[in-house]
Enzyme design. Structure first.
Site, PDB file in Angstrom:
ATOM      1  N   CYS A   2       0.845  -1.187   0.000  1.00  0.00           N
ATOM      2  CA  CYS A   2       0.000   0.000   0.000  1.00  0.00           C
ATOM      3  C   CYS A   2       0.881   1.237   0.000  1.00  0.00           C
ATOM      4  O   CYS A   2       2.106   1.143   0.037  1.00  0.00           O
ATOM      5  CB  CYS A   2      -0.858   0.009   1.258  1.00  0.00           C
ATOM      6  SG  CYS A   2      -1.682  -1.543   1.580  1.00  0.00           S
ATOM      7  N   ARG A  28       1.096   2.284  -5.833  1.00  0.00           N
ATOM      8  CA  ARG A  28       1.449   1.301  -4.799  1.00  0.00           C
ATOM      9  C   ARG A  28       0.251   0.487  -4.365  1.00  0.00           C
ATOM     10  O   ARG A  28       0.364  -0.443  -3.567  1.00  0.00           O
ATOM     11  CB  ARG A  28       2.069   2.000  -3.581  1.00  0.00           C
ATOM     12  CG  ARG A  28       3.359   2.732  -3.838  1.00  0.00           C
ATOM     13  CD  ARG A  28       3.888   3.337  -2.558  1.00  0.00           C
ATOM     14  NE  ARG A  28       4.123   2.308  -1.570  1.00  0.00           N
ATOM     15  CZ  ARG A  28       5.237   1.576  -1.521  1.00  0.00           C
ATOM     16  NH1 ARG A  28       6.170   1.754  -2.421  1.00  0.00           N
ATOM     17  NH2 ARG A  28       5.397   0.638  -0.624  1.00  0.00           N
ATOM     18  N   TRP A  75      -3.606  -1.813  -1.271  1.00  0.00           N
ATOM     19  CA  TRP A  75      -3.551  -3.000  -2.145  1.00  0.00           C
ATOM     20  C   TRP A  75      -3.836  -4.174  -1.226  1.00  0.00           C
ATOM     21  O   TRP A  75      -2.977  -4.534  -0.419  1.00  0.00           O
ATOM     22  CB  TRP A  75      -2.196  -3.120  -2.818  1.00  0.00           C
ATOM     23  CG  TRP A  75      -2.075  -4.223  -3.811  1.00  0.00           C
ATOM     24  CD1 TRP A  75      -2.861  -4.436  -4.916  1.00  0.00           C
ATOM     25  CD2 TRP A  75      -1.116  -5.279  -3.824  1.00  0.00           C
ATOM     26  NE1 TRP A  75      -2.442  -5.560  -5.598  1.00  0.00           N
ATOM     27  CE2 TRP A  75      -1.372  -6.093  -4.955  1.00  0.00           C
ATOM     28  CE3 TRP A  75      -0.055  -5.617  -2.986  1.00  0.00           C
ATOM     29  CZ2 TRP A  75      -0.610  -7.227  -5.249  1.00  0.00           C
ATOM     30  CZ3 TRP A  75       0.722  -6.734  -3.305  1.00  0.00           C
ATOM     31  CH2 TRP A  75       0.418  -7.521  -4.403  1.00  0.00           C
ATOM     32  N   ASN A 103       1.256  -0.138   5.980  1.00  0.00           N
ATOM     33  CA  ASN A 103       1.653  -0.860   4.764  1.00  0.00           C
ATOM     34  C   ASN A 103       2.516  -2.025   5.219  1.00  0.00           C
ATOM     35  O   ASN A 103       3.524  -1.843   5.888  1.00  0.00           O
ATOM     36  CB  ASN A 103       2.449   0.055   3.826  1.00  0.00           C
ATOM     37  CG  ASN A 103       3.079  -0.738   2.692  1.00  0.00           C
ATOM     38  OD1 ASN A 103       2.507  -1.734   2.247  1.00  0.00           O
ATOM     39  ND2 ASN A 103       4.263  -0.336   2.259  1.00  0.00           N
ATOM     40  N   GLY A 104       2.116  -3.251   4.877  1.00  0.00           N
ATOM     41  CA  GLY A 104       2.909  -4.425   5.251  1.00  0.00           C
ATOM     42  C   GLY A 104       1.992  -5.552   5.682  1.00  0.00           C
ATOM     43  O   GLY A 104       0.816  -5.572   5.344  1.00  0.00           O
ATOM     44  N   GLU A 490      10.990 -10.943 -21.203  1.00  0.00           N
ATOM     45  CA  GLU A 490      10.539  -9.610 -20.781  1.00  0.00           C
ATOM     46  C   GLU A 490       9.408  -9.125 -21.671  1.00  0.00           C
ATOM     47  O   GLU A 490       8.415  -8.571 -21.195  1.00  0.00           O
ATOM     48  CB  GLU A 490      11.718  -8.628 -20.775  1.00  0.00           C
ATOM     49  CG  GLU A 490      11.366  -7.212 -20.381  1.00  0.00           C
ATOM     50  CD  GLU A 490      10.695  -7.087 -19.010  1.00  0.00           C
ATOM     51  OE1 GLU A 490      10.727  -8.053 -18.222  1.00  0.00           O
ATOM     52  OE2 GLU A 490      10.102  -6.029 -18.741  1.00  0.00           O
ATOM     53  N   LYS A 494       5.584  -8.183 -20.268  1.00  0.00           N
ATOM     54  CA  LYS A 494       4.933  -6.893 -20.525  1.00  0.00           C
ATOM     55  C   LYS A 494       3.546  -7.081 -21.121  1.00  0.00           C
ATOM     56  O   LYS A 494       2.561  -6.484 -20.705  1.00  0.00           O
ATOM     57  CB  LYS A 494       5.805  -6.054 -21.457  1.00  0.00           C
ATOM     58  CG  LYS A 494       7.047  -5.494 -20.804  1.00  0.00           C
ATOM     59  CD  LYS A 494       6.686  -4.382 -19.844  1.00  0.00           C
ATOM     60  CE  LYS A 494       7.336  -4.343 -18.508  1.00  0.00           C
ATOM     61  NZ  LYS A 494       7.827  -5.374 -17.770  1.00  0.00           N
ATOM     62  N   GLU A 497       1.168  -8.605 -18.421  1.00  0.00           N
ATOM     63  CA  GLU A 497       0.796  -7.807 -17.230  1.00  0.00           C
ATOM     64  C   GLU A 497       0.060  -6.525 -17.595  1.00  0.00           C
ATOM     65  O   GLU A 497      -0.717  -6.024 -16.800  1.00  0.00           O
ATOM     66  CB  GLU A 497       2.023  -7.501 -16.378  1.00  0.00           C
ATOM     67  CG  GLU A 497       3.041  -6.585 -16.961  1.00  0.00           C
ATOM     68  CD  GLU A 497       4.128  -6.230 -15.948  1.00  0.00           C
ATOM     69  OE1 GLU A 497       3.845  -6.158 -14.750  1.00  0.00           O
ATOM     70  OE2 GLU A 497       5.270  -6.019 -16.374  1.00  0.00           O
ATOM     71  N   HIS A 513      10.194 -29.644 -28.507  1.00  0.00           N
ATOM     72  CA  HIS A 513      10.035 -30.548 -27.352  1.00  0.00           C
ATOM     73  C   HIS A 513       8.668 -30.372 -26.705  1.00  0.00           C
ATOM     74  O   HIS A 513       8.517 -30.588 -25.501  1.00  0.00           O
ATOM     75  CB  HIS A 513      11.163 -30.282 -26.353  1.00  0.00           C
ATOM     76  CG  HIS A 513      12.519 -30.518 -26.923  1.00  0.00           C
ATOM     77  ND1 HIS A 513      13.017 -31.784 -27.180  1.00  0.00           N
ATOM     78  CD2 HIS A 513      13.458 -29.654 -27.375  1.00  0.00           C
ATOM     79  CE1 HIS A 513      14.220 -31.687 -27.735  1.00  0.00           C
ATOM     80  NE2 HIS A 513      14.515 -30.395 -27.856  1.00  0.00           N
ATOM     81  N   LYS A 613       3.108  -1.794  -7.875  1.00  0.00           N
ATOM     82  CA  LYS A 613       4.451  -1.465  -8.368  1.00  0.00           C
ATOM     83  C   LYS A 613       5.546  -2.224  -7.619  1.00  0.00           C
ATOM     84  O   LYS A 613       6.482  -2.719  -8.219  1.00  0.00           O
ATOM     85  CB  LYS A 613       4.707   0.040  -8.219  1.00  0.00           C
ATOM     86  CG  LYS A 613       6.069   0.484  -8.742  1.00  0.00           C
ATOM     87  CD  LYS A 613       6.232   0.143 -10.193  1.00  0.00           C
ATOM     88  CE  LYS A 613       7.605   0.419 -10.714  1.00  0.00           C
ATOM     89  NZ  LYS A 613       7.792  -0.148 -12.069  1.00  0.00           N
TER      90      LYS A 613
HETATM   91  C1  AGP Z   1       7.586  -5.841 -13.971  1.00  0.00           C
HETATM   92  O1  AGP Z   1       6.923  -5.077 -14.980  1.00  0.00           O
HETATM   93  C2  AGP Z   1       6.682  -6.078 -12.782  1.00  0.00           C
HETATM   94  N1  AGP Z   1       6.211  -4.848 -12.255  1.00  0.00           N
HETATM   95  C3  AGP Z   1       7.339  -6.977 -11.739  1.00  0.00           C
HETATM   96  O2  AGP Z   1       7.651  -8.199 -12.362  1.00  0.00           O
HETATM   97  C4  AGP Z   1       8.638  -6.435 -11.090  1.00  0.00           C
HETATM   98  O3  AGP Z   1       9.682  -6.439 -12.028  1.00  0.00           O
HETATM   99  C5  AGP Z   1       9.008  -7.351  -9.924  1.00  0.00           C
HETATM  100  O4  AGP Z   1       7.973  -7.297  -8.976  1.00  0.00           O
HETATM  101  C6  AGP Z   1      10.345  -6.977  -9.265  1.00  0.00           C
HETATM  102  O5  AGP Z   1      10.274  -5.672  -8.734  1.00  0.00           O
HETATM  103  P1  AGP Z   1      11.632  -4.998  -8.187  1.00  0.00           P
HETATM  104  O6  AGP Z   1      12.556  -4.839  -9.362  1.00  0.00           O
HETATM  105  O7  AGP Z   1      11.204  -3.700  -7.615  1.00  0.00           O
HETATM  106  O8  AGP Z   1      12.215  -5.926  -7.172  1.00  0.00           O
END
Ligand code: AGP
Length: 618
Positions: A2, A28, A75, A103-104, A490, A494, A497, A513, A613
């Site tokens: 959060c 967040r 969140w 937050n946590g 990667e 993208k 997500e 395979h 994030k």
């Molecule tokens: C990537 O687009 C995502 N937001 C997610 O996979 C992110 O890379 C992952 O959570 C790692 O985050 P960090 O680099 O802050 O540790």
């Protein structure tokens, strides 16, 4: 995971400031929002489920009296998104006298809740956070306050006692009518930073929240409590209340850097920012590059730990370290590290933890396992002052500036640049490549920002058209060989997500395979195929897919006629990029593809569903 924010103003209204700060923390978490202010010894609270703008239009978050307050954008981790589960949470007393945002994860909240239930406390929500408010209330004891004029010591002591009972991760803030002129905030693992201005003190989960208000920051460390009042702030150890002095840090991010600057979304802004960020990453502090290189050079065993996009950077880096520096490294997904290496990691192990936020719980947990077994911890992060920077023996800040979009874009290419610089420096230190080759590669690294700029400018319209053409596909393959496998992973992440499109990435040699059975007429297969030593076999893989009716989208070098001829669509990357740097430019069209696909499909690229994030929960 959060976002929390709060302030103590010398004068003026806290609520609108909290509201706009929460907007800057929305990445967040954004399933519910709330604020609490204190005015004339009374608490005023507004909160509800929903995004900030939705809740604001319903409740008017600016309309709360008082110069002191706290806020939260959520969140969900414990308890579904709902009004009753939104923060702030408060104690039993009516009207509320203690309000808490957090937050946590309070890992022992069930045990604490039972103890408080038995003591007669009435809980309203299903959250772990609410136990904190009741625990403070239980500690303070109504009767003790009734006897004396509320003073900081009993309430402050009650907070310290309560926080010391908590197990798990927290950045928690408290306002109360018992102590109407102060805000208390404490941290363990979850991020917490103070902002210091002429006429106000702020606390926040992250710097962009107060950056438009001040660029002077003070980091709160694990096990510390900050107490903000109108004329001062102090930091104390939670354990024994002892005072801590901490210097101010000047934040060199200009406020607009954390805003959209006219782009429709943070994600596209940050994709466009990559050339600048890559130039900034070329100005890494030599001292830390050298220190990290020294540690890597002496390492008996190097394990890289990371999650998501950062793990893809580690995968690419393993090729860089191996091919350039003759250093074997082992990229490990952080959540798997303890199970896989928890027993074998030891004093001879060197852990390179890569985390943009520096707060990813899985990565920090892997680091903690390694630390407990005396391994050397090195860090690469984008957030100075993050937890990773404090648990690392040496860390490198990649200097990408704030990344607000949930999808990692500019921080990925900056990570790759930083890691390639480390690999090059290590190769030089080990005498593994000639000075001439080092100079050539050095020059190539310095040209990368211009190449990325050219790709964005010359290819963006073509990528946008591809997104329109492929918008209704039900699944994608992303295939490549060698270091480009990291690029393919990667690109796949993208698209998944941000545009919520199923996508599978695997080394192209694996197709036969099993996965090739999915191919049917019109199935889109994206190939990342720079002109490196894998190119010939990749062309064979392309033909395999074509023979079964697949649609081929090739990310290839400009004017690579052989690939262009067999592809249905292609994106051209400027010539002359060495293999070990290729993931940086070759990923850019895939970032744009995911972004434009999200727009095509009506998804919000900045706030993808179910994601946040920085994942600060395991
Ligand atoms: C990537 O687009 C995502 N937001 C997610 O996979 C992110 O890379 C992952 O959570 C790692 O985050 P960090 O680099 O802050 O540790």
């Amino acid at each position: 995971m959060c976002g929390i924010f709060g302030c103590v103003l010398k004068s003026g209204s806290a609520a609108p400031i909290i509201h706009s700060a929460l907007k800057r923390l929305e990445y967040r978490g954004y399933d519910s929002v709330g604020e609490a202010t204190v005015n004339m010894g009374k608490l005023f609270i507004k909160k509800d489920a929903g995004k900030i703008d939705e809740v604001h239009s319903l409740l008017n978050l600016d309309d709360l009296p008082g110069e002191i307050g706290i806020g939260h954008t959520r969140w969900a981790t414990h308890g579904a998104p709902s009004r009753v589960n939104s923060h702030p949470h408060f104690s039993c007393s009516e009207p509320p006298k203690i309000a808490v945002v957090h937050n946590g994860i309070v890992e022992n909240f069930m045990e604490l809740k039972k103890e408080l239930d038995d003591a007669g406390h009435v809980f309203r929500s299903k959250t772990d956070t609410e136990v904190i408010a009741h625990l403070i209330e239980e500690n303070i004891g109504e009767k003790e306050l009734a006897l004396k004029t509320p003073s900081s010591s009993p309430f402050e002591k009650a907070i310290f006692n309560a926080i010391n009972r908590l197990q798990g991760s927290f950045a928690v803030a408290v306002v109360s009518s018992y102590e109407p002129n102060k805000v208390f905030c404490a941290r363990n693992e979850s991020p917490l930073v103070l902002g210091v201005a002429e006429n106000a003190f702020y606390f926040a989960s992250d710097i962009p929240a107060f950056l438009p208000l001040t660029n002077k920051a003070v980091y709160v460390e694990n096990g510390e409590m900050a107490i903000l009042s109108k004329n001062a702030f102090e930091i104390k150890k939670i354990f024994d209340g002892s005072s801590v002095t901490r210097d101010l840090k000047q934040i060199d991010w200009a406020p607009e850097m954390a805003e959209k600057q006219g782009y429709p979304h943070f994600m596209i802004k940050e994709i466009y920012e990559q050339p600048r960020c890559l130039r900034d990453t070329l100005r890494l502090q030599d001292k830390y590059l050298e220190l990290l290189t020294t540690f890597l050079d002496r390492a008996r065993e190097v394990i890289m730990v990371a999650c998501g996009t950062s793990y893809h950077a580690c995968l690419a880096a393993s090729y860089m370290f191996s091919k350039l520096s003759f250093l074997a490294t082992h990229p490990v997904i952080a959540s798997e590290f303890t199970g896989q290496h928890g027993k074998s990691v030891n004093i001879d192990s060197t852990i390179l933890a890569v985390s943009q936020s520096g707060e990813t719980a899985d990565t920090l947990a892997a680091v903690e396992t390694a630390r407990q077994r005396a391994a050397t911890i090195l860090g690469l992060t984008n957030v100075v002052g993050s937890t990773l920077t404090r648990v690392s023996r040496v860390y490198l800040s990649q200097q990408s500036g704030p990344e607000i979009g949930v999808a990692a874009t500019k921080t990925f290419t900056s990570q790759l640049s930083a890691l390639s610089q480390l690999a090059l420096r290590l190769a030089k230190k080990r005498g593994k490549i000639s000075q001439e080759d080092i100079d050539i590669l050095d020059e190539k690294v310095r040209r990368i920002p211009d190449i990325v700029e050219k790709i964005i400018e010359t290819q963006k319209e073509k990528v946008k058209k591809l997104a329109t053409k492929y918008r209704d596909k039900s699944c994608f393959f992303f295939l490549a060989r060698g270091i480009s496998y990291a690029t393919a992973l990667e690109g796949r992440l993208k698209l998944m997500e941000i545009a919520y499109m199923p996508a599978i990435a695997f080394p192209a040699g694996e197709s036969k395979h099993g996965p090739i059975s999915l191919i049917e007429k019109g199935f889109p297969v994206v190939f990342v195929c720079p002109p490196d030593q894998t190119r010939k076999t990749v062309i064979g893989n392309i033909m395999e897919m074509k023979a079964r009716g697949a649609l081929i989208v090739a990310i290839c070098e400009e004017n690579d006629e052989e690939i262009i001829r067999i592809a249905d669509d292609y994106i051209e990357i400027p010539k002359g990029i060495p293999e070990i740097l290729s993931p940086i430019p070759y990923v850019v069209p895939l970032q744009l593809f995911a972004y434009y696909m999200a727009i095509e499909r009506g998804c919000d690229p900045d706030m993808p569903r179910n994601l946040a994030k920085s994942v600060t929960v395991k």
